[in-house]
Scaffold this active site. Structure first.
Site, PDB file in Angstrom:
ATOM      1  N   ASN A 119      -4.062  25.524 -13.398  1.00  0.00           N
ATOM      2  CA  ASN A 119      -5.155  25.135 -12.325  1.00  0.00           C
ATOM      3  C   ASN A 119      -6.250  24.275 -13.259  1.00  0.00           C
ATOM      4  O   ASN A 119      -6.736  24.748 -14.252  1.00  0.00           O
ATOM      5  CB  ASN A 119      -5.827  26.343 -11.915  1.00  0.00           C
ATOM      6  CG  ASN A 119      -6.750  25.967 -10.721  1.00  0.00           C
ATOM      7  OD1 ASN A 119      -7.832  25.016 -10.832  1.00  0.00           O
ATOM      8  ND2 ASN A 119      -6.866  26.613  -9.652  1.00  0.00           N
ATOM      9  N   ARG A 176      -3.216 -27.665  -0.465  1.00  0.00           N
ATOM     10  CA  ARG A 176      -4.306 -26.968   0.527  1.00  0.00           C
ATOM     11  C   ARG A 176      -4.634 -25.749   0.219  1.00  0.00           C
ATOM     12  O   ARG A 176      -5.430 -24.872   0.491  1.00  0.00           O
ATOM     13  CB  ARG A 176      -3.692 -27.134   1.972  1.00  0.00           C
ATOM     14  CG  ARG A 176      -3.823 -28.568   2.483  1.00  0.00           C
ATOM     15  CD  ARG A 176      -3.960 -28.652   4.243  1.00  0.00           C
ATOM     16  NE  ARG A 176      -2.603 -28.335   4.602  1.00  0.00           N
ATOM     17  CZ  ARG A 176      -2.363 -27.586   5.708  1.00  0.00           C
ATOM     18  NH1 ARG A 176      -3.244 -26.749   6.121  1.00  0.00           N
ATOM     19  NH2 ARG A 176      -0.975 -27.139   6.292  1.00  0.00           N
ATOM     20  N   TYR A 203     -10.522  13.448 -14.608  1.00  0.00           N
ATOM     21  CA  TYR A 203      -9.838  12.449 -15.062  1.00  0.00           C
ATOM     22  C   TYR A 203      -8.591  12.980 -15.924  1.00  0.00           C
ATOM     23  O   TYR A 203      -8.853  13.565 -16.980  1.00  0.00           O
ATOM     24  CB  TYR A 203     -10.727  11.337 -15.956  1.00  0.00           C
ATOM     25  CG  TYR A 203      -9.698  10.362 -16.783  1.00  0.00           C
ATOM     26  CD1 TYR A 203      -8.838   9.457 -15.958  1.00  0.00           C
ATOM     27  CD2 TYR A 203      -9.512  10.141 -18.211  1.00  0.00           C
ATOM     28  CE1 TYR A 203      -8.058   8.734 -16.704  1.00  0.00           C
ATOM     29  CE2 TYR A 203      -8.797   9.530 -18.683  1.00  0.00           C
ATOM     30  CZ  TYR A 203      -7.949   8.636 -17.843  1.00  0.00           C
ATOM     31  OH  TYR A 203      -7.123   7.694 -18.626  1.00  0.00           O
ATOM     32  N   GLY A 258       9.737 -31.190  11.383  1.00  0.00           N
ATOM     33  CA  GLY A 258      10.834 -32.111  11.776  1.00  0.00           C
ATOM     34  C   GLY A 258      11.713 -31.756  13.143  1.00  0.00           C
ATOM     35  O   GLY A 258      11.776 -30.349  13.406  1.00  0.00           O
ATOM     36  N   GLU A 277      11.821 -36.809  11.246  1.00  0.00           N
ATOM     37  CA  GLU A 277      10.567 -36.026  10.551  1.00  0.00           C
ATOM     38  C   GLU A 277       9.588 -36.432  11.678  1.00  0.00           C
ATOM     39  O   GLU A 277       9.496 -37.700  12.104  1.00  0.00           O
ATOM     40  CB  GLU A 277      10.561 -36.688   9.383  1.00  0.00           C
ATOM     41  CG  GLU A 277      11.291 -36.010   8.386  1.00  0.00           C
ATOM     42  CD  GLU A 277      11.274 -34.221   8.278  1.00  0.00           C
ATOM     43  OE1 GLU A 277       9.874 -33.981   7.909  1.00  0.00           O
ATOM     44  OE2 GLU A 277      11.983 -33.967   8.723  1.00  0.00           O
ATOM     45  N   LYS A 303       1.700 -22.514  -5.532  1.00  0.00           N
ATOM     46  CA  LYS A 303       1.722 -21.841  -4.399  1.00  0.00           C
ATOM     47  C   LYS A 303       2.607 -20.701  -4.262  1.00  0.00           C
ATOM     48  O   LYS A 303       2.076 -19.621  -3.676  1.00  0.00           O
ATOM     49  CB  LYS A 303       1.692 -22.861  -3.419  1.00  0.00           C
ATOM     50  CG  LYS A 303       2.019 -22.195  -1.794  1.00  0.00           C
ATOM     51  CD  LYS A 303       1.820 -23.156  -0.875  1.00  0.00           C
ATOM     52  CE  LYS A 303       3.131 -23.992  -0.554  1.00  0.00           C
ATOM     53  NZ  LYS A 303       3.311 -25.023   0.826  1.00  0.00           N
ATOM     54  N   ASP A 346       8.206 -21.394  -0.231  1.00  0.00           N
ATOM     55  CA  ASP A 346       6.750 -20.805   0.580  1.00  0.00           C
ATOM     56  C   ASP A 346       7.192 -20.509   2.145  1.00  0.00           C
ATOM     57  O   ASP A 346       6.368 -20.606   2.931  1.00  0.00           O
ATOM     58  CB  ASP A 346       5.867 -22.099   0.720  1.00  0.00           C
ATOM     59  CG  ASP A 346       6.561 -23.352   1.189  1.00  0.00           C
ATOM     60  OD1 ASP A 346       7.784 -23.311   1.693  1.00  0.00           O
ATOM     61  OD2 ASP A 346       5.831 -24.309   1.400  1.00  0.00           O
TER      62      ASP A 346
HETATM   63  C1  UD1 Z   1      10.211 -30.046   5.571  1.00  0.00           C
HETATM   64  C2  UD1 Z   1      11.303 -30.596   6.594  1.00  0.00           C
HETATM   65  C3  UD1 Z   1      10.856 -30.575   8.089  1.00  0.00           C
HETATM   66  C4  UD1 Z   1      10.928 -29.200   8.357  1.00  0.00           C
HETATM   67  C5  UD1 Z   1       9.766 -28.514   7.186  1.00  0.00           C
HETATM   68  C6  UD1 Z   1       9.542 -27.019   7.643  1.00  0.00           C
HETATM   69  C7  UD1 Z   1      12.215 -32.714   4.972  1.00  0.00           C
HETATM   70  C8  UD1 Z   1      12.232 -33.983   4.830  1.00  0.00           C
HETATM   71  N1  UD1 Z   1      11.413 -32.001   6.117  1.00  0.00           N
HETATM   72  O1  UD1 Z   1       8.920 -30.822   5.758  1.00  0.00           O
HETATM   73  O2  UD1 Z   1      11.951 -31.275   8.740  1.00  0.00           O
HETATM   74  O3  UD1 Z   1      10.142 -29.119   9.575  1.00  0.00           O
HETATM   75  O4  UD1 Z   1       9.963 -28.488   6.076  1.00  0.00           O
HETATM   76  O5  UD1 Z   1       8.612 -26.536   6.893  1.00  0.00           O
HETATM   77  O6  UD1 Z   1      12.809 -31.761   4.411  1.00  0.00           O
HETATM   78  N2  UD1 Z   1       9.513 -29.427  -2.071  1.00  0.00           N
HETATM   79  C9  UD1 Z   1       9.903 -29.507  -3.587  1.00  0.00           C
HETATM   80  N3  UD1 Z   1      10.181 -30.796  -3.774  1.00  0.00           N
HETATM   81  C10 UD1 Z   1       9.754 -32.013  -3.213  1.00  0.00           C
HETATM   82  C11 UD1 Z   1       9.302 -31.817  -1.844  1.00  0.00           C
HETATM   83  C12 UD1 Z   1       9.110 -30.357  -1.351  1.00  0.00           C
HETATM   84  O7  UD1 Z   1      10.224 -28.530  -4.069  1.00  0.00           O
HETATM   85  O8  UD1 Z   1       9.766 -33.069  -3.850  1.00  0.00           O
HETATM   86  C13 UD1 Z   1       9.505 -28.134  -1.668  1.00  0.00           C
HETATM   87  C14 UD1 Z   1       8.126 -27.604  -1.382  1.00  0.00           C
HETATM   88  O9  UD1 Z   1       7.477 -27.046  -2.226  1.00  0.00           O
HETATM   89  C15 UD1 Z   1       8.314 -26.744   0.106  1.00  0.00           C
HETATM   90  C16 UD1 Z   1       9.512 -27.301   0.512  1.00  0.00           C
HETATM   91  O10 UD1 Z   1      10.087 -28.171  -0.283  1.00  0.00           O
HETATM   92  O11 UD1 Z   1       8.604 -25.349  -0.318  1.00  0.00           O
HETATM   93  C17 UD1 Z   1       9.086 -28.174   1.720  1.00  0.00           C
HETATM   94  O12 UD1 Z   1       8.547 -29.289   1.436  1.00  0.00           O
HETATM   95  P1  UD1 Z   1       7.196 -29.945   2.299  1.00  0.00           P
HETATM   96  O13 UD1 Z   1       6.573 -30.872   1.690  1.00  0.00           O
HETATM   97  O14 UD1 Z   1       6.389 -28.651   2.842  1.00  0.00           O
HETATM   98  O15 UD1 Z   1       8.264 -30.206   3.572  1.00  0.00           O
HETATM   99  P2  UD1 Z   1       7.682 -30.632   5.088  1.00  0.00           P
HETATM  100  O16 UD1 Z   1       6.937 -32.041   4.815  1.00  0.00           O
HETATM  101  O17 UD1 Z   1       6.610 -29.668   5.392  1.00  0.00           O
HETATM  102 CA    CA Z   2       5.874 -27.614   4.720  1.00  0.00          CA
END
Ligand code: UD1
Ligand code: CA
Length: 451
Positions: free
Chosen positions: A359, A15, A348, A140, A154, A22, A105
């Site tokens: 000065n 997004r 400059y 979650g 979730e 990101k 993030d």
């Molecule tokens: C996750 C949580 C959710 C919580 C939310 C808070 C899980 C299953 N869910 O959901 O309960 O409320 O965060 O923001 O954990 N990432 C990786 N590799 C992956 C997947 C994710 O590095 O394979 C990283 C993403 O870059 C991000 C973070 O993990 O920084 C969270 O991943 P994201 O996919 O945003 O999780 P949510 O679905 O938002």
């Molecule tokens: Ca997220």
């Protein structure tokens, strides 16, 4: 108890609609990942592991710059948060202590919140960081059983009843390393997303009779960034926090909302920052300095009692000693301006040193660049540089020396000497009058011909 940070930063951030990963988008001019690392650094971690995926090379380079002791591991395809943490398993082989999971993030978690998680860890096997969401949206949900956290469900997998819960998962977690990796090995992907959920660790821990709890923090701390709009919102949150911290520390800002700060801006007490001042990275301003309106500073140092601006630009390597004056439309780069020296108007000064009390007249330019190389200008103590002097570097003007206005200085000027380097003036009596008459006659003739 030694701490290892595992920071998840593999996500694509679709997004954001960006070629930049990101977690490298800047907040307060530092990648958002740096903010998460900085919060985590407060726990004095023995190890820091960043899980990168999308744009891993760029993430690796950035991490090197932020903390060269941090390790970057690669998650080749994003199969969920448990799978992501699992990528740190080999890097943490033999590590005995707690793992604290952070998100790259989610930059605003406060160090004292992490401390509270660790305090709760002393009584529990697994600690989750939660928050009471104003709008729980797709987070979650934390299903509590009294003090204990029973499980995390979730949004996609939740029942209507569970969706009504507003206590949400931030994603941050603390757990003994060995226990965490054992539990992760048991996590499956039989859920609505077909992903390996880190959140499943809670239920698995409970099934083993381990104790799990949730610590609550302010929702503002868990703000995640998923879009450019979120990024702009995060910048606003960062700026608001940074300004409030400076006001609290004794800095006066007449219009704080118009002052833009960087992640590492340092300003001493009793300094005055006027409206619309922008701080890039690497600026330190000592106590009692004044930065006047519409100035732009980066990579520079301003000492006690100095006054900068309005409309001044200090670039990297500008070092202003005590009581220096830098006025309007002056640009200074890689130059030391010694105590009490003045560069007040339209100048400059680059690759230079200016001695104490000198000065620098209006419109002075250090001609530091010959098109290929940069050269230095040195000005001694108590010198007087006449207005509109061009200092063609490399060149030195001695202490107590003067240059005549409009001079083009190409050779060194010894101490106490006056350098005159401009065409001598000739006055022609009556010639202006004659010239005016000639020009007026010419104009009249042209007008007659046109009629
Ligand atoms: C996750 C949580 C959710 C919580 C939310 C808070 C899980 C299953 N869910 O959901 O309960 O409320 O965060 O923001 O954990 N990432 C990786 N590799 C992956 C997947 C994710 O590095 O394979 C990283 C993403 O870059 C991000 C973070 O993990 O920084 C969270 O991943 P994201 O996919 O945003 O999780 P949510 O679905 O938002
Ligand atoms: Ca997220």
């Amino acid at each position: 108890m030694p701490i290892a940070l595992v920071i998840l930063a593999a996500g694509k951030g679709t997004r954001m609609k960006s070629d930049l990963p990101k977690v490298l988008h800047p907040i307060g001019q530092a990648p958002m990942l740096a903010h998460a690392m900085q919060s985590g650094a407060a726990l004095e971690p023995a190890r820091t592991v960043i899980v990168a995926g999308h744009g891993a090379d760029a993430v690796k380079d950035a991490v090197q710059q932020i903390d060269e002791t941090a390790q970057v591991v690669i998650q080749h395809d994003q199969q969920g948060t448990a799978h992501a943490v699992d990528q740190a398993r080999a890097a943490l082989e033999g590590f005995a202590g707690d793992v604290v999971v952070l998100y790259g993030d989610t930059p605003f978690v406060r160090p004292d919140t992490l401390e509270r998680m660790l305090a709760a860890r002393a009584q529990n096997d697994v600690v989750i960081l939660g928050f009471h969401a104003a709008d729980p949206a797709r987070y979650g949900r934390l299903v509590m059983a009294g003090e204990h956290l029973d499980r995390i469900v979730e949004y996609k997998d939740a029942t209507e009843e569970e969706r009504a819960i507003s206590f949400c998962n931030s994603g941050l977690m603390a757990c003994d390393a060995q226990t965490l990796f054992d539990l992760i090995a048991q996590v499956g992907n039989d859920n609505a997303s077909g992903e390996y959920y880190l959140t499943d660790v809670v239920e698995l821990a409970r099934a083993r009779g381990l104790s799990v709890t949730a610590v609550a923090c302010d929702e503002a701390e868990t703000m995640g960034i998923n879009s450019r709009a979120d990024l702009a919102g995060a910048e606003a949150v960062f700026q608001a926090r940074a300004r409030a911290d400076l006001l609290e520390a004794g800095v006066t800002m007449t219009a704080p909302d118009t002052v833009h700060l960087a992640f590492d801006t340092v300003i001493g007490r009793d300094s005055l920052i006027e409206p619309n001042v922008v701080f890039g990275p690497g600026v330190t301003v000592e106590s009692g300095a004044t930065i006047r309106a519409f100035s732009h500073l980066e990579g520079c140092h301003v000492s006690r009692g100095a006054v900068v601006g309005p409309y001044a630009r200090l670039r990297p390597g500008a070092e202003l000693a005590e009581d220096v004056r830098v006025g309007n439309f002056v640009e200074i780069k890689n130059a030391e301006i010694a105590e009490g020296a003045k560069v007040n108007h339209l100048s400059y000064i680059g690759d230079a040193s200016i001695g104490p009390g000198s000065n620098i007249g209006a419109g002075t330019i250090t001609c530091n660049y010959d098109g290929v190389m940069k050269h230095r200008t040195e000005i001694g103590k108590g010198a007087f540089i006449g207005s509109n002097t061009m200092l063609v570097a490399p060149v030195r003007v001695g202490s107590g020396a003067m240059t005549a206005s409009g001079s083009v200085i190409t050779r060194n000027v010894e101490d106490n000497a006056l350098a005159l380097a401009r065409a001598p003036q000739q006055n022609k009596p009556g010639r202006a009058r004659k010239l005016f008459d000639l020009l007026k006659a010419r104009k009249e003739k042209q007008q007659r011909e046109a009629d």
